[in-house]
Scaffold this active site. Structure first.
Site, PDB file in Angstrom:
ATOM      1  N   SER A 165      -6.930  -4.638  -4.568  1.00  0.00           N
ATOM      2  CA  SER A 165      -6.044  -5.564  -5.280  1.00  0.00           C
ATOM      3  C   SER A 165      -5.874  -6.831  -4.455  1.00  0.00           C
ATOM      4  CB  SER A 165      -4.679  -4.913  -5.512  1.00  0.00           C
ATOM      5  OG  SER A 165      -4.835  -3.645  -6.106  1.00  0.00           O
ATOM      6  N   HIS A 193      -9.462   2.094  -8.767  1.00  0.00           N
ATOM      7  CA  HIS A 193      -8.393   2.921  -9.341  1.00  0.00           C
ATOM      8  C   HIS A 193      -8.912   3.714 -10.558  1.00  0.00           C
ATOM      9  CE1 HIS A 193      -5.879  -0.555  -7.668  1.00  0.00           C
ATOM     10  NE2 HIS A 193      -5.392   0.478  -7.032  1.00  0.00           N
ATOM     11  N   ASP A 216      -8.835   4.030   1.607  1.00  0.00           N
ATOM     12  CA  ASP A 216      -7.722   4.174   2.550  1.00  0.00           C
ATOM     13  C   ASP A 216      -7.863   5.546   3.204  1.00  0.00           C
ATOM     14  OD1 ASP A 216      -5.734   1.802   1.571  1.00  0.00           O
ATOM     15  OD2 ASP A 216      -6.806   2.688  -0.100  1.00  0.00           O
TER      16      ASP A 216
HETATM   17  P1  AMP Z   1      -3.460   1.000  -4.012  1.00  0.00           P
HETATM   18  O1  AMP Z   1      -3.070   0.594  -5.400  1.00  0.00           O
HETATM   19  O2  AMP Z   1      -4.235  -0.031  -3.279  1.00  0.00           O
HETATM   20  O3  AMP Z   1      -2.320   1.596  -3.229  1.00  0.00           O
HETATM   21  O4  AMP Z   1      -4.488   2.187  -4.190  1.00  0.00           O
HETATM   22  C1  AMP Z   1      -4.189   3.312  -4.976  1.00  0.00           C
HETATM   23  C2  AMP Z   1      -5.294   4.343  -4.809  1.00  0.00           C
HETATM   24  O5  AMP Z   1      -6.542   3.761  -5.166  1.00  0.00           O
HETATM   25  C3  AMP Z   1      -5.443   4.807  -3.349  1.00  0.00           C
HETATM   26  O6  AMP Z   1      -5.721   6.202  -3.347  1.00  0.00           O
HETATM   27  C4  AMP Z   1      -6.625   4.009  -2.873  1.00  0.00           C
HETATM   28  O7  AMP Z   1      -7.333   4.626  -1.827  1.00  0.00           O
HETATM   29  C5  AMP Z   1      -7.467   3.940  -4.124  1.00  0.00           C
HETATM   30  N1  AMP Z   1      -8.406   2.811  -4.060  1.00  0.00           N
HETATM   31  C6  AMP Z   1      -8.105   1.514  -3.819  1.00  0.00           C
HETATM   32  N2  AMP Z   1      -9.242   0.778  -3.769  1.00  0.00           N
HETATM   33  C7  AMP Z   1     -10.262   1.636  -3.955  1.00  0.00           C
HETATM   34  C8  AMP Z   1     -11.683   1.497  -3.995  1.00  0.00           C
HETATM   35  N3  AMP Z   1     -12.284   0.317  -3.836  1.00  0.00           N
HETATM   36  N4  AMP Z   1     -12.421   2.595  -4.204  1.00  0.00           N
HETATM   37  C9  AMP Z   1     -11.840   3.816  -4.364  1.00  0.00           C
HETATM   38  N5  AMP Z   1     -10.520   4.015  -4.337  1.00  0.00           N
HETATM   39  C10 AMP Z   1      -9.734   2.945  -4.140  1.00  0.00           C
END
Ligand code: AMP
Length: 282
Positions: free
Chosen positions: A186, A37, A150
């Site tokens: 997460s 993030h 994602d």
């Molecule tokens: P989330 O909180 O999991 O919905 O993710 C929020 C944003 O962070 C989304 O655009 C995800 O693709 C990105 N994200 C989550 N994990 C990663 C990671 N390991 N590397 C890069 N971006 C990430």
């Protein structure tokens, strides 16, 4: 850093910023923030004059029996991390703010959401597209930054923005991994020590297939078999899907000539994890 909880206040804040001619960069998240993030926030800081981050565990993108209730949360720590990244506005609406009584409008991005996670999580991308469209209307960003972790979600949002003529740039950022290769998520916090170790096999499998591709193999069947062989070495990792798809439409490929996405979803114990790697002819 300003923390905003209501839809009205978020609208007012973005209106004021736009009136000042400020370019808004926006990073939507579900919180429990990690380095993945933070990499999006760093990009946002570079891209815009002001950086808005949202934390919202969006109920409409979770299916029945999924982990909505137990999704990890730590708002105090998230606030500290956001401050550290120079976030200007942290938007943390409640579910009632985003979906008040009689809410009934949904956004459906059709083709690119059919395959991969769209198959195993019916309704998931409808929830994602809906909440992101709503967040874009509230924040009115000039730039929105999403992670390639994602990948199908990123493609879906790009499609949404194009098809609905929204006036913003969607920026995709590379997957951030732990030192041992596990893609940051997460949901990694759910893993026991033993599961955490087993989960290393996911990226190993992706890399094994990529290596074959780099050695000249072009058959999707052969490349996928290699990835499956490596995944199956670890019985704790249970395959949901592993597929080779084109990077724009997310459709299955039989042969990979120039470029493809190798994407997988697995279950390790109770935890569903996703990962992907790009295969590209150099
Ligand atoms: P989330 O909180 O999991 O919905 O993710 C929020 C944003 O962070 C989304 O655009 C995800 O693709 C990105 N994200 C989550 N994990 C990663 C990671 N390991 N590397 C890069 N971006 C990430």
């Amino acid at each position: 850093m300003k923390v905003i909880e209501s839809v009205q206040d978020m609208k007012k804040a973005s209106q004021a910023l736009r009136a000042e001619g400020k370019k808004i960069a926006f990073v939507p998240t579900m919180g429990y923030l990690h380095e993945g993030h933070l990499s999006l926030m760093k990009k946002g800081r570079e891209a815009g004059d002001v950086l808005v981050v949202s934390i919202f565990v969006n109920p409409t993108q979770f299916g029945k029996g999924e982990d909505l209730e137990r999704y990890p949360r730590d708002l105090e720590k998230d606030k500290r991390l956001c401050k550290g990244e120079g976030v200007d506005i942290l938007f943390v609406p409640s579910a009632g703010e985003m979906y008040p009584e009689n809410y009934q409008t949904y956004v459906d991005v059709e083709k690119v959401t059919k395959n991969l996670c769209g198959l195993s999580r019916p309704g998931h991308f409808r929830g994602v597209a809906t909440v992101v469209a709503k967040l874009f209307n509230l924040v009115r960003p000039d730039y929105a930054i999403f992670g390639e972790k994602d990948f199908q979600q990123l493609v879906t949002i790009k499609r949404l923005v194009k098809d609905l003529n929204m006036d913003l740039d969607v920026i995709g950022m590379p997957i951030v991994r732990e030192a041992d290769g596990l893609a940051m998520s997460s949901r990694n916090s759910y893993l026991s020590q033993e599961e955490r170790r087993a989960a290393l096999n996911i990226y190993r499998a992706l890399r094994a297939a990529k290596k074959l591709f780099e050695e000249g193999e072009r058959s999707a069947g052969v490349l996928l078999n290699e990835a499956k062989r490596v995944i199956e070495i670890e019985p704790m990792v249970v395959l949901d899907y592993i597929k080779l798809v084109d990077v724009e439409m997310m459709e299955d490929m039989e042969r990979v000539e120039d470029e493809a996405l190798l994407a997988t979803a697995v279950r390790v114990g109770e935890t569903r994890l996703i990962d992907n790697i790009k295969l590209r002819k150099t």
